[in-house]
Design an enzyme around this catalytic site. Structure first.
Site: not given
Ligand code: GLA
Length: 403
Positions: A44, A134, A189, A47, A136-139
């Protein structure tokens, strides 16, 4: 306790997106494309530091019903506001001109144009079962679903060319998010949403954007990955994320390295940094990258049951050194562990959002109930729950692609 949120099937998601398309935009879409949200197993906030991370795609996806147009008009509608379609032109989508979900859905078109791809106008209707806000990368799921649609409808041939083309599309989506939506995120993501494969976690090396598919079959080990949406607000554009990123880049510059990935002597690096906050940030990044390597080694060695302590250590590092956790995330992981989880940690950017817990198949219900009770005891809303399994990256779902 709320029941775990089930993912929509191809039929259900495509049906919802196509019905929204017909009602709000008129007629039939040329096709429906879907792209998933993700959880990050470990790695985490590395990236944007050249590090390693290990996300996997969720079965929960965003569906985009899209029709190519002969002019340069763009019309966008979301199931969240079905009566408020956005109408503009390709030229009207650029940094500073659009915001909220329109920046994600339309920004991808701007970014494809910036990358030299010729596009025209299009109509798109978006429906999603990825929980919003949340972590969970909805965007990213919106960006990637639209990117796949435009790629195919304007004959760019990117996804069809395999992982290299998908990596290019992922970079396009990251640029949309950074420059049009104004969220300074890394690339994890979008890589997960476009480059993941079924039954695998995606080991992403953000130094060169190379990936390795790591077989990840929890069910075979009698385990499940429980995702706990704390429902605590999660926003990456509020400056905290950017501040973490800036601190890492400042520390790297002070250490004379291009990225913190290059730090191979942590004690020496810490001794060379006068600022205690930069020391904390660097300690998190360097130890977290090492934990990813250890996690992957255990999984490849069929020892997935032993990864729990690495998840716990990751959470502690994010809580204490990186300072991106919050009370809700801490209560989620502590109560999940107390109810028998083998390991638990926040996932994604933090400051709210979701946690993940590795649990015995037989104790998913007990762990979910214990976390829910801990939230209710504190007067917080009940958390949302879902079960993560390693799903494939985005694809067209209607018309159904040939086998
Ligand atoms: C968000 C960002 C990712 C990453 C995480 C943390 O999800 O979109 O690029 O930096 O935070 O690991």
């Amino acid at each position: 306790m709320t029941e775990p949120l089930l993912a929509w099937s191809d039929e259900e998601g495509a049906g919802r997106a196509a019905a929204l398309f017909a009602a709000a935009l008129g007629g039939e879409p040329d096709g429906v494309w879907a792209s998933p949200g993700r959880v990050n197993l470990i790695g985490e906030h590395v990236d944007y530091n050249g590090g390693l991370c290990l996300p996997m795609a969720l079965p929960h996806r965003t569906f985009a019903a899209v029709r190519r147009r002969d002019d340069d008009v763009v019309r966008l509608v979301s199931a969240l506001a079905p009566d408020e379609a956005w109408t503009g032109t390709l030229g009207g989508i650029a940094p500073g001109l659009v915001s909220s979900w329109v920046a994600y859905a339309g920004g991808t078109a701007w970014s494809l144009g910036q990358a030299g791809h010729a596009l025209g106008g299009f109509d798109a209707a978006i429906a999603s079962c990825v929980p919003l806000g949340a972590g969970l990368s909805s965007s990213a799921a919106i960006e990637c679903a639209v990117a796949l649609a435009l790629d195919e409808l304007f004959d760019l041939g990117l996804a069809a060319s395999g992982d290299a083309g998908r990596a290019h599309l992922a970079a396009v989506c990251v640029r949309a998010e950074n420059e049009v939506a104004g969220a300074p995120t890394g690339g994890m993501d979008q890589a997960a949403s476009l480059r993941a494969t079924a039954g695998h976690a995606l080991l992403l090396d953000t130094l060169d954007h190379s990936v390795a598919q790591v077989p990840f079959h929890l069910a075979e080990a009698g385990l499940e990955l429980l995702v706990i949406d704390t429902r605590a607000e999660h926003a990456l554009v509020d400056g905290q994320y950017a501040a973490r990123r800036a601190a890492c880049h400042a520390a790297a510059a002070r250490l004379g390295v291009g990225t913190l990935r290059e730090v191979d002597d942590l004690p020496a690096a810490l001794a060379a940094l006068p600022d205690p906050v930069e020391q904390q940030r660097v300690r998190h990044v360097v130890t977290e990258i090492a934990r990813v390597e250890q996690f992957v080694a255990l999984v490849r060695d069929d020892r997935v049951r032993e990864v729990g302590p690495l998840m716990d250590a990751s959470h502690e590092s994010l809580r204490l050194d990186y300072e991106v956790s919050c009370d809700e995330l801490d209560v989620a992981v502590v109560s999940a562990r107390a109810a028998g989880a083998l390991g638990a940690r926040m996932t994604g950017g933090g400051f709210g959002g979701s946690a993940i817990a590795l649990v015995e198949e037989s104790s998913v219900g007990a762990v979910g109930a214990a976390v829910t009770e801990a939230f209710v005891d504190r007067g917080w809303p009940e958390p949302g729950l879902l079960i993560a399994s390693a799903a494939p990256g985005g694809a067209r779902v209607r018309p159904v692609p040939p086998p």
